[in-house]
Design a protein around this motif. Structure first.
Motif, PDB file in Angstrom:
ATOM      1  N   MET A   1      12.895  10.824   7.576  1.00 36.01           N
ATOM      2  CA  MET A   1      13.714   9.989   6.696  1.00 36.01           C
ATOM      3  C   MET A   1      13.446   8.517   7.020  1.00 36.01           C
ATOM      4  SD  MET A   1      15.525  11.950   4.768  1.00 36.01           S
ATOM      5  CE  MET A   1      15.886  13.693   4.652  1.00 36.01           C
ATOM      6  N   LYS A   2      12.367   7.997   6.469  1.00 37.12           N
ATOM      7  CA  LYS A   2      11.975   6.647   6.846  1.00 37.12           C
ATOM      8  C   LYS A   2      12.568   5.586   5.944  1.00 37.12           C
ATOM      9  CE  LYS A   2       7.581   7.591   9.028  1.00 37.12           C
ATOM     10  NZ  LYS A   2       6.144   7.515   8.812  1.00 37.12           N
TER      11      LYS A   2
ATOM     12  N   GLY B   1       0.776  -1.230   0.000  1.00 33.94           N
ATOM     13  CA  GLY B   1       0.000   0.000   0.000  1.00 33.94           C
ATOM     14  C   GLY B   1       0.807   1.278   0.000  1.00 33.94           C
ATOM     15  N   VAL B   2       2.118   1.199  -0.129  1.00 30.68           N
ATOM     16  CA  VAL B   2       2.934   2.413  -0.186  1.00 30.68           C
ATOM     17  C   VAL B   2       3.174   2.762  -1.649  1.00 30.68           C
ATOM     18  CG1 VAL B   2       5.092   3.494   0.491  1.00 30.68           C
ATOM     19  CG2 VAL B   2       4.059   1.771   1.953  1.00 30.68           C
ATOM     20  N   ALA B   3       2.724   3.936  -2.048  1.00 33.36           N
ATOM     21  CA  ALA B   3       2.836   4.311  -3.458  1.00 33.36           C
ATOM     22  C   ALA B   3       4.185   4.960  -3.713  1.00 33.36           C
ATOM     23  CB  ALA B   3       1.708   5.257  -3.831  1.00 33.36           C
ATOM     24  N   TYR B   4       5.194   4.153  -3.867  1.00 35.02           N
ATOM     25  CA  TYR B   4       6.503   4.707  -4.191  1.00 35.02           C
ATOM     26  C   TYR B   4       7.014   4.046  -5.458  1.00 35.02           C
ATOM     27  CZ  TYR B   4      11.404   5.937  -3.957  1.00 35.02           C
ATOM     28  OH  TYR B   4      12.664   6.403  -4.270  1.00 35.02           O
TER      29      TYR B   4
ATOM     30  N   TYR C   1      16.008   8.944   2.387  1.00 37.17           N
ATOM     31  CA  TYR C   1      14.936   9.534   1.581  1.00 37.17           C
ATOM     32  C   TYR C   1      13.684   9.606   2.431  1.00 37.17           C
ATOM     33  CZ  TYR C   1      11.882  10.369  -2.414  1.00 37.17           C
ATOM     34  OH  TYR C   1      10.990  10.910  -3.295  1.00 37.17           O
ATOM     35  N   SER C   2      12.924  10.658   2.207  1.00 37.69           N
ATOM     36  CA  SER C   2      11.672  10.802   2.928  1.00 37.69           C
ATOM     37  C   SER C   2      10.531  10.786   1.925  1.00 37.69           C
ATOM     38  CB  SER C   2      11.707  12.105   3.720  1.00 37.69           C
ATOM     39  OG  SER C   2      10.469  12.729   3.673  1.00 37.69           O
ATOM     40  N   LEU C   3       9.643   9.832   2.069  1.00 38.05           N
ATOM     41  CA  LEU C   3       8.545   9.713   1.126  1.00 38.05           C
ATOM     42  C   LEU C   3       7.541  10.834   1.313  1.00 38.05           C
ATOM     43  CD1 LEU C   3       9.678   6.803   0.707  1.00 38.05           C
ATOM     44  CD2 LEU C   3       7.341   6.096   0.406  1.00 38.05           C
TER      45      LEU C   3
ATOM     46  N   HIS D   1       8.067  14.038   2.412  1.00 35.89           N
ATOM     47  CA  HIS D   1       8.503  15.348   1.939  1.00 35.89           C
ATOM     48  C   HIS D   1       9.284  15.267   0.634  1.00 35.89           C
ATOM     49  CE1 HIS D   1       7.288  16.697   5.858  1.00 35.89           C
ATOM     50  NE2 HIS D   1       8.121  15.860   6.447  1.00 35.89           N
ATOM     51  N   GLN D   2       9.570  14.073   0.161  1.00 34.04           N
ATOM     52  CA  GLN D   2      10.395  13.870  -1.020  1.00 34.04           C
ATOM     53  C   GLN D   2      11.736  14.565  -0.871  1.00 34.04           C
ATOM     54  OE1 GLN D   2       8.156  14.218  -4.658  1.00 34.04           O
ATOM     55  NE2 GLN D   2       7.062  12.444  -3.912  1.00 34.04           N
ATOM     56  N   HIS D   3      12.305  14.471   0.317  1.00 30.63           N
ATOM     57  CA  HIS D   3      13.649  14.980   0.556  1.00 30.63           C
ATOM     58  C   HIS D   3      14.636  13.834   0.407  1.00 30.63           C
ATOM     59  CE1 HIS D   3      12.207  18.521   3.240  1.00 30.63           C
ATOM     60  NE2 HIS D   3      12.256  18.844   1.972  1.00 30.63           N
ATOM     61  N   LYS D   4      15.775  14.158  -0.179  1.00 29.24           N
ATOM     62  CA  LYS D   4      16.826  13.139  -0.198  1.00 29.24           C
ATOM     63  C   LYS D   4      18.093  13.759   0.350  1.00 29.24           C
ATOM     64  CE  LYS D   4      17.455  14.127  -5.079  1.00 29.24           C
ATOM     65  NZ  LYS D   4      17.599  13.594  -6.410  1.00 29.24           N
ATOM     66  N   MET D   5      18.843  12.965   1.078  1.00 29.26           N
ATOM     67  CA  MET D   5      20.085  13.497   1.625  1.00 29.26           C
ATOM     68  C   MET D   5      21.115  12.399   1.795  1.00 29.26           C
ATOM     69  SD  MET D   5      19.429  14.115   5.651  1.00 29.26           S
ATOM     70  CE  MET D   5      21.141  14.352   5.985  1.00 29.26           C
TER      71      MET D   5
END
Lengths: 381, 172, 196
Positions: free
Chosen positions: C93-94, A240-243, C118-120, C122-126
């Motif tokens: 950052m999960k 269920g995670v839309a990535y 990566y954070s889903l 906030h769409q941040h990457k570091m």
């Protein structure tokens, strides 16, 4: 989000002395259902799995060390052999990393050729998955159908790149050569056949009572846990995670294409299987659009024959059939990388195997392993 | 029109067949070799990239069943092992064990350049430079990976080798 | 900088089984290679501005590589920094993308441990980096933060000998049992194979 089923507390195993009434059985490295040379040890309480230990490395070829000593165009050949079921997708990530480092613009036609070939390769890879997954469950027939369709895709690949599997076709800044003249016609007729083939297998397998019984509710993993383990690709989306890298961080020309990303709900084995069937159908839609949008033009940017990117570090990734395949490239300005690390999606997808197995019957072990769709060439590198 | 005995495509009359009709004589070695070559059972054992091409060879498009070649998942009843892929040092002992579990007579095909001599990984620290360092190899199939046709050719060569070996044994 | 001396192997040399110490052939490495320029996206700049706030108690050095925010921390703080980055709602950052080690032993006597996050939401990457001395490469494990760090750390322990203290099961993963040496390091001879 679905709850994880209650699992028995597993005995931790440090040495071979486990005592009790358990039985340890060994599976692999030679086992037809381990998809290569994966080995696991299972601790059984009657027919229930209470503990599992994974052993990998039976195909550790030292690729990452070899990368540091080859020039970039040679590394492409080694990338073909990492995930040997989706070769074009691997090549794409490497050339994307080098292009990002050199800030190269790739001609549109080359990008479209790349996307078409990658998506066809995704279909081929998912066909292998569907066939072998059914095979793991004892259904021999679907694999005959899927491998028949895969041969048709390989025939097109051979006409394009000259090789069935190890293509070495993408180059830094473009592709090796232009596609054959009747490429669009060939692809279109191929897509029609693939559509029929996928429908056929879908009708044959997906909703069969025995099949559903063996996969529904087996090895459930919820979205948070899946992300915590670093699962990507269909394994993550089934929870269920839309990535999807193609949507979240579009690369190549994916931002010009219109397609859906199927998302699962239950996070079980059936979802992981069926998502791949749906993804293969989406790939057909993508290829149809790309064929229409593709226009004649140059296929290669002018670039030094032996690429020499500047000093710097780059992380490039793409959505492979198995998940988020990435390359971390450290360049010191030479013709070879200083360090080239691959993020293998199969490696991460395999990590939670112990948690998934515990509490299930031993007969489900191959089904659970099969649903993760690993390729050992990529796990071990 | 009358057909003349011993001309054209009819066989010549054999005095032997007149004395013992319906009897064929041959050495047992050759008869066994014929039986063995016509039903090779390779072990289902894939290592790396070549395994995918090996599976393609077994699948309907190329269909190895017509040569009497059927895969078998256990070494105890197989008589052929196809080393399809890179042999790394960690895998060397299991391969030797598998080979030793197979009953005699047994044959080995090294499929692809990795199993032949290390192939593209010949510089690696963890790769065995050819499976012939561990077990004896009968047929080498070149290619990276070899096409299904190449593997089929290798299998046919192995069949020839089996009969030729039996003939040579009779002479020797 | 002795960049000239640690160049990669040349083609013809590789024929020899155990060649002499690796020397760079002419032309394989540009002595004055240009450096790539950083160009952060707006979201990257927002993250770079956010980081000193989120990681207030720690000493940071924030930079950029092309489009990624690079944050350097002391190795002993890695686990705490990661826990803060994961739990803070501003970063979240999960998703741990990758843990790797880069060998800078020859020049700096150090290994660099690199974490891609990566954070889903906030769409941040570091990129998080920590340098450990090559003589005693040790830093705390992050398996307590992300379970997916498990095999990465075992792999890096195999290949580079970096010790992740606190790891629940830091045993051999991909190398054969009893393998000597750390083949990921540049000092490990590449051609070191025995005929079987």
């Amino acid at each position: 989000m679905p709850e994880l089923p209650a699992q028995p507390t597993p005995p931790t195993r440090i040495d071979n002395d486990h005592g009790g009434t358990d039985m340890w059985i060994n599976m692999g490295p030679q086992h037809p259902a381990t998809h290569g040379v994966f080995r696991m040890e299972l601790a059984l309480d009657s027919e229930l799995i209470v503990d599992a230990i994974s052993h990998i490395g039976y195909l550790h070829r030292g690729s990452e060390r070899l990368f540091e000593n080859e020039i970039y165009s040679q590394i492409i050949t080694l990338f073909d052999r990492l995930d040997y079921v989706s070769n074009f997708n691997n090549e794409l990530v490497l050339v994307m990393a080098v292009e990002k480092l050199m800030s190269l613009e790739v001609p549109d036609r080359a990008e479209y050729i790349r996307v078409i070939l990658c998506e066809l390769n995704r279909i081929a890879s998912h066909l292998v998955f569907i066939g072998t997954f059914a095979l793991d469950m004892g259904a021999l027939t679907p694999s005959l159908y899927t491998f028949r369709d895969r041969e048709k895709i390989l025939a097109l690949f051979e006409a394009t790149s000259g090789a069935r599997m190890m293509h070495n076709y993408f180059r830094v800044g473009g592709v090796k050569q232009d596609v054959v003249d009747d490429f669009p016609q060939r692809v279109n007729s191929l897509l029609g056949e693939l559509e029929r083939g996928i429908d056929e297998v879908d009708q044959l397998l997906s909703h069969g009572e025995v099949f559903v019984e063996r996969t529904r509710g087996i090895a459930v993993i919820d979205g948070e846990t899946a992300l915590d383990w670093g699962l990507t690709g269909a394994c993550l989306r089934a929870s269920g995670v839309a990535y999807d890298v193609r949507v979240d961080e579009p690369y190549s020309v994916y931002d010009r294409l219109d397609f859906a990303v199927p998302i699962g709900t239950a996070g079980d084995t059936w979802d992981r299987y069926y998502l791949r069937v749906l993804e293969a159908r989406q790939s057909i839609i993508i290829v149809r659009q790309a064929i229409q949008q593709m226009e004649p033009g140059p296929i290669q940017t002018k670039v030094r024959a032996i690429a020499r990117p500047p000093k710097g570090e780059v992380y490039a990734h793409a959505e492979n059939p198995r998940g988020d395949f990435a390359v971390y490239l450290v360049s010191e300005g030479g013709e070879s990388p200083y360090r080239l690390k691959v993020r293998p999606p199969s490696f991460c997808n395999l990590m939670p195997l112990r948690d998934l197995l515990i509490g299930h019957y031993v007969a489900d072990a191959v089904v659970i392993l099969g649903s993760l769709d690993i390729v050992l060439g990529e796990v071990d590198r | 029109m009358e057909i003349e005995q011993g001309r054209g495509n009819t066989p010549a009359e054999s005095p032997f067949q007149r004395v013992m009709p319906g009897i064929v004589t041959a050495s047992t070695d050759e008869v066994f070799a014929l039986a063995r070559k016509s039903s090779l059972w390779p072990l289902t054992f894939g290592l790396a990239c070549c395994a995918i091409e090996m599976i393609s060879t077994f699948m309907p498009h190329h269909d190895l069943d017509r040569f009497g070649i059927v895969t078998w998942p256990t070494p105890r009843q197989s008589d052929l092992i196809i080393i399809a892929g890179t042999v790394v040092k960690k895998m060397a002992d299991p391969i030797k064990l598998l080979y030793e579990q197979m009953p005699d007579p047994k044959w080995v095909i090294a499929m692809g350049s990795c199993a032949t001599n290390g192939g593209p990984y010949y510089r690696s620290y963890s790769v065995v430079m050819g499976v012939d360092h561990i077990i004896p190899v009968d047929i080498y199939v070149p290619g990276c990976p070899p096409r299904p046709e190449a593997l089929m050719d290798g299998l046919l060569k192995l069949q020839e080798k089996i009969t030729a070996d039996a003939r040579a044994r009779k002479l020797g | 900088m002795t960049t000239e001396e640690q160049g990669p192997e040349s083609g013809p040399d590789s024929e020899a089984k155990r060649p002499a110490p690796i020397t760079a052939p002419k032309g394989r490495r540009a002595p004055d290679a240009p450096t790539v320029e950083a160009a952060l996206t707006p979201s990257g700049e927002a993250l770079a501005a956010l980081l000193p706030d989120v990681l207030a108690p720690f000493e940071l050095e924030i930079g950029a590589d092309i489009d990624e925010v690079v944050c350097r921390v002391a190795p002993e703080h890695v686990a705490e920094v990661c826990a803060a980055l994961k739990s803070d709602t501003r970063t979240f950052m999960k998703y741990l993308r990758l843990i790797t080690v880069v060998d800078y032993e020859e020049n700096d006597q150090e290994f660099e441990v690199v974490y891609h996050l990566y954070s889903l939401e906030h769409q941040h990457k570091m990129v998080l980096k920590a340098r450990v001395p090559a003589a005693d490469p040790a830093l705390p494990t992050v398996t307590t933060v992300w379970r997916g760090a498990d095999w990465y750390e075992r792999e890096m322990h195999d290949l580079f000998g970096v010790v992740f203290s606190g790891h629940p099961n830091l045993v051999t993963l991909i190398l054969p049992d009893g393998f000597e040496g750390y083949p990921g390091r540049k000092s490990y001879p590449l051609h070191d194979y025995d005929e079987w």
